[in-house]
Motif scaffolding. Structure first.
Motif, PDB file in Angstrom:
ATOM      1  N   THR A  15      98.054  38.566  76.124  1.00  0.00           N
ATOM      2  CA  THR A  15      97.656  39.074  74.809  1.00  0.00           C
ATOM      3  C   THR A  15      96.500  40.056  75.020  1.00  0.00           C
ATOM      4  O   THR A  15      95.913  40.134  76.105  1.00  0.00           O
ATOM      5  N   SER A  65     100.622  47.006  70.424  1.00  0.00           N
ATOM      6  CA  SER A  65     100.041  48.123  71.171  1.00  0.00           C
ATOM      7  C   SER A  65     100.256  47.934  72.675  1.00  0.00           C
ATOM      8  O   SER A  65      99.626  48.601  73.491  1.00  0.00           O
ATOM      9  N   SER A 111      97.744  32.294  70.103  1.00  0.00           N
ATOM     10  CA  SER A 111      97.797  31.789  68.723  1.00  0.00           C
ATOM     11  C   SER A 111      99.086  32.173  67.995  1.00  0.00           C
ATOM     12  O   SER A 111      99.547  31.439  67.123  1.00  0.00           O
TER      13      SER A 111
HETATM   14  P1  FAD Z   1      93.546  33.888  69.779  1.00  0.00           P
HETATM   15  O1  FAD Z   1      94.137  34.376  68.527  1.00  0.00           O
HETATM   16  O2  FAD Z   1      92.074  33.693  69.820  1.00  0.00           O
HETATM   17  O3  FAD Z   1      94.265  32.505  70.113  1.00  0.00           O
HETATM   18  C1  FAD Z   1      93.930  31.679  71.163  1.00  0.00           C
HETATM   19  C2  FAD Z   1      94.769  30.423  71.018  1.00  0.00           C
HETATM   20  O4  FAD Z   1      94.572  29.597  72.131  1.00  0.00           O
HETATM   21  C3  FAD Z   1      94.402  29.587  69.777  1.00  0.00           C
HETATM   22  O5  FAD Z   1      95.571  29.368  69.001  1.00  0.00           O
HETATM   23  C4  FAD Z   1      93.865  28.275  70.362  1.00  0.00           C
HETATM   24  O6  FAD Z   1      94.245  27.154  69.595  1.00  0.00           O
HETATM   25  C5  FAD Z   1      94.531  28.262  71.699  1.00  0.00           C
HETATM   26  N1  FAD Z   1      93.789  27.512  72.719  1.00  0.00           N
HETATM   27  C6  FAD Z   1      92.442  27.509  72.963  1.00  0.00           C
HETATM   28  N2  FAD Z   1      92.176  26.765  74.046  1.00  0.00           N
HETATM   29  C7  FAD Z   1      93.356  26.275  74.487  1.00  0.00           C
HETATM   30  C8  FAD Z   1      93.722  25.449  75.573  1.00  0.00           C
HETATM   31  N3  FAD Z   1      92.827  24.973  76.449  1.00  0.00           N
HETATM   32  N4  FAD Z   1      95.035  25.158  75.715  1.00  0.00           N
HETATM   33  C9  FAD Z   1      95.966  25.627  74.846  1.00  0.00           C
HETATM   34  N5  FAD Z   1      95.667  26.413  73.808  1.00  0.00           N
HETATM   35  C10 FAD Z   1      94.384  26.759  73.645  1.00  0.00           C
HETATM   36  N6  FAD Z   1      97.361  41.468  70.459  1.00  0.00           N
HETATM   37  C11 FAD Z   1      98.288  41.367  71.431  1.00  0.00           C
HETATM   38  O7  FAD Z   1      98.459  40.314  72.049  1.00  0.00           O
HETATM   39  N7  FAD Z   1      99.077  42.434  71.738  1.00  0.00           N
HETATM   40  C12 FAD Z   1      98.994  43.630  71.102  1.00  0.00           C
HETATM   41  O8  FAD Z   1      99.711  44.564  71.438  1.00  0.00           O
HETATM   42  C13 FAD Z   1      98.019  43.749  70.053  1.00  0.00           C
HETATM   43  N8  FAD Z   1      97.896  44.894  69.367  1.00  0.00           N
HETATM   44  C14 FAD Z   1      97.016  44.953  68.343  1.00  0.00           C
HETATM   45  C15 FAD Z   1      96.953  46.104  67.571  1.00  0.00           C
HETATM   46  C16 FAD Z   1      96.080  46.178  66.515  1.00  0.00           C
HETATM   47  C17 FAD Z   1      96.037  47.436  65.697  1.00  0.00           C
HETATM   48  C18 FAD Z   1      95.242  45.080  66.225  1.00  0.00           C
HETATM   49  C19 FAD Z   1      94.286  45.137  65.066  1.00  0.00           C
HETATM   50  C20 FAD Z   1      95.298  43.939  66.973  1.00  0.00           C
HETATM   51  C21 FAD Z   1      96.165  43.843  68.051  1.00  0.00           C
HETATM   52  N9  FAD Z   1      96.250  42.698  68.819  1.00  0.00           N
HETATM   53  C22 FAD Z   1      97.191  42.619  69.789  1.00  0.00           C
HETATM   54  C23 FAD Z   1      95.312  41.553  68.672  1.00  0.00           C
HETATM   55  C24 FAD Z   1      95.899  40.472  67.797  1.00  0.00           C
HETATM   56  O9  FAD Z   1      95.592  40.742  66.442  1.00  0.00           O
HETATM   57  C25 FAD Z   1      95.302  39.099  68.135  1.00  0.00           C
HETATM   58  O10 FAD Z   1      93.904  39.166  68.051  1.00  0.00           O
HETATM   59  C26 FAD Z   1      95.675  38.612  69.538  1.00  0.00           C
HETATM   60  O11 FAD Z   1      97.063  38.685  69.750  1.00  0.00           O
HETATM   61  C27 FAD Z   1      95.232  37.169  69.698  1.00  0.00           C
HETATM   62  O12 FAD Z   1      95.327  36.836  71.050  1.00  0.00           O
HETATM   63  P2  FAD Z   1      95.309  35.334  71.526  1.00  0.00           P
HETATM   64  O13 FAD Z   1      96.451  34.591  70.928  1.00  0.00           O
HETATM   65  O14 FAD Z   1      95.188  35.375  73.013  1.00  0.00           O
HETATM   66  O15 FAD Z   1      93.913  34.815  70.997  1.00  0.00           O
END
Ligand code: FAD
Length: 326
Positions: free
Chosen positions: A239, A257, A272
């Protein structure tokens, strides 16, 4: 210049190292099915040098004819002009290309020159009452738009993995070269092509992807994602937060993106399920999600959900995979 009558389907077959990209073969196979239903032919267009082998592969994937146009180096303006001129000559009803960066560069340009419309990120093409209907995701994949293109030819850039590529060894077709004059001076000059080291990650064509998100917590923990990917003979996805934390290079990013992927198996670890990520992997065949929060949105799209700490669960999965593959 507008192309008024349309018959047959033209497919721009992009090549890398003289081989068609997977998305182009997928587009050819879809074109073959659509053309068979409409009593039309599929015309592949290949631009570059020494593309005979790629032209033969295009025939196997569904083309009836493959046209090769010589050009020294890639330039989207010149390639767009070549395709426009061939469209004016052959008057297809539909032009398809793979959903690569080049496809997304060239096709809107061709549509503009032909005064027609271009659907991008197309996941499906159906026909209702002789009218082609293009299904494209919008708002990060939460809504599916169905588009009809009024102009001729209709132009569509297809999403990688949306259609199956079907190569049939007995298929035959006509392969020939065609000279296409283009403007001597292009406004665009490509001065250098830099191959990103990490480009070896071919997420778009991977059958298994193991992705890690912010929930992996640290660079050290992210290595577990890499180990699971290795155990599954898959590749690593991520991500945006994982990329921003520099746990893995940017070329691994999946999502709005990043890359649009469609593996048979997608394992999401500590992710998430934000729409910007999901829009890039929703086309996966089978989705497994590991998240410690049972209400995480990723579970809404997962085929199998594992609630728990990914740092503890991944080593158990690796151990089990190794045990059953012995
Ligand atoms: P988070 O949303 O913070 O989620 C982390 C998750 O991990 C949570 O659900 C939590 O419960 C879990 N967790 C925590 N600890 C543990 C553990 N020990 N074991 C198991 N689970 C755990 N994002 C992308 O990925 N790709 C893109 O191309 C992209 N493009 C974007 C474009 C724009 C214009 C914008 C505004 C945002 C973009 N994003 C993109 C970001 C996107 O909005 C999210 O912020 C992102 O995808 C969240 O990444 P995440 O799931 O790693 O993090």
């Amino acid at each position: 210049m507008s192309v008024s009558v349309g018959k047959n389907i033209m497919v721009y077959v992009e090549t890398v190292s003289k081989s068609p990209v997977s998305g182009a073969l997928e587009a050819l196979s879809k074109a073959h099915k659509l053309a068979a239903d409409r009593g039309e032919k599929v015309i592949a267009v290949l631009i570059g040098l020494d593309l005979e082998e790629a032209a033969r592969t295009s025939i196997l994937a569904g083309a009836d004819q493959a046209i090769m146009v010589n050009r020294e180096a890639y330039n989207m303006e010149v390639y767009g002009e070549v395709l426009t001129k061939l469209a004016e000559k052959y008057r297809p009803s539909l032009i398809l290309s793979a959903g690569t960066l080049a496809g997304k560069d060239i096709m809107p340009m061709v549509a503009c020159r032909l005064h027609t419309g271009c659907a991008v990120d197309v996941m499906d093409i159906t026909e209702t009452d002789g009218q082609l209907v293009f299904t494209c995701p919008v708002y990060g994949g939460t809504v599916l738009n169905q588009l009809i293109i009024k102009g001729t030819p209709a132009i569509a850039v297809v999403r990688s993995g949306a259609f199956a590529k079907e190569l049939t060894s007995e298929r035959t077709g006509e392969i020939f070269k065609e000279k296409v004059e283009t403007e001597e001076t292009s406004r665009l000059k490509i001065v250098d092509v830099v191959k990103e080291m990490a480009e070896a990650v071919n997420l778009e064509e991977a059958e298994v992807i193991v992705s890690g998100g912010r929930g992996m917590g640290s660079l050290e923990n992210f290595k577990l994602v890499e180990q699971l990917a290795e155990a599954c003979h898959g590749v690593v996805g991520a991500t945006r937060p994982a990329i921003e934390a520099e746990w893995v290079p940017r070329s691994h990013q999946v999502g709005q993106s990043g890359k649009i992927v469609a593996p048979k198996l997608y394992i999401a670890c500590g992710i998430s399920g934000a729409t910007q990520h999901v829009s890039g992997m929703i086309g996966s065949g089978y989705i497994v999600a590991i998240n410690k929060d049972e209400d995480a949105p990723v579970f809404d799209i997962a085929d199998v959900g594992i609630v728990g700490d990914a740092v503890k669960i991944i080593p158990l999965l690796i151990e089990e995979i190794k045990r059953i593959s012995l």
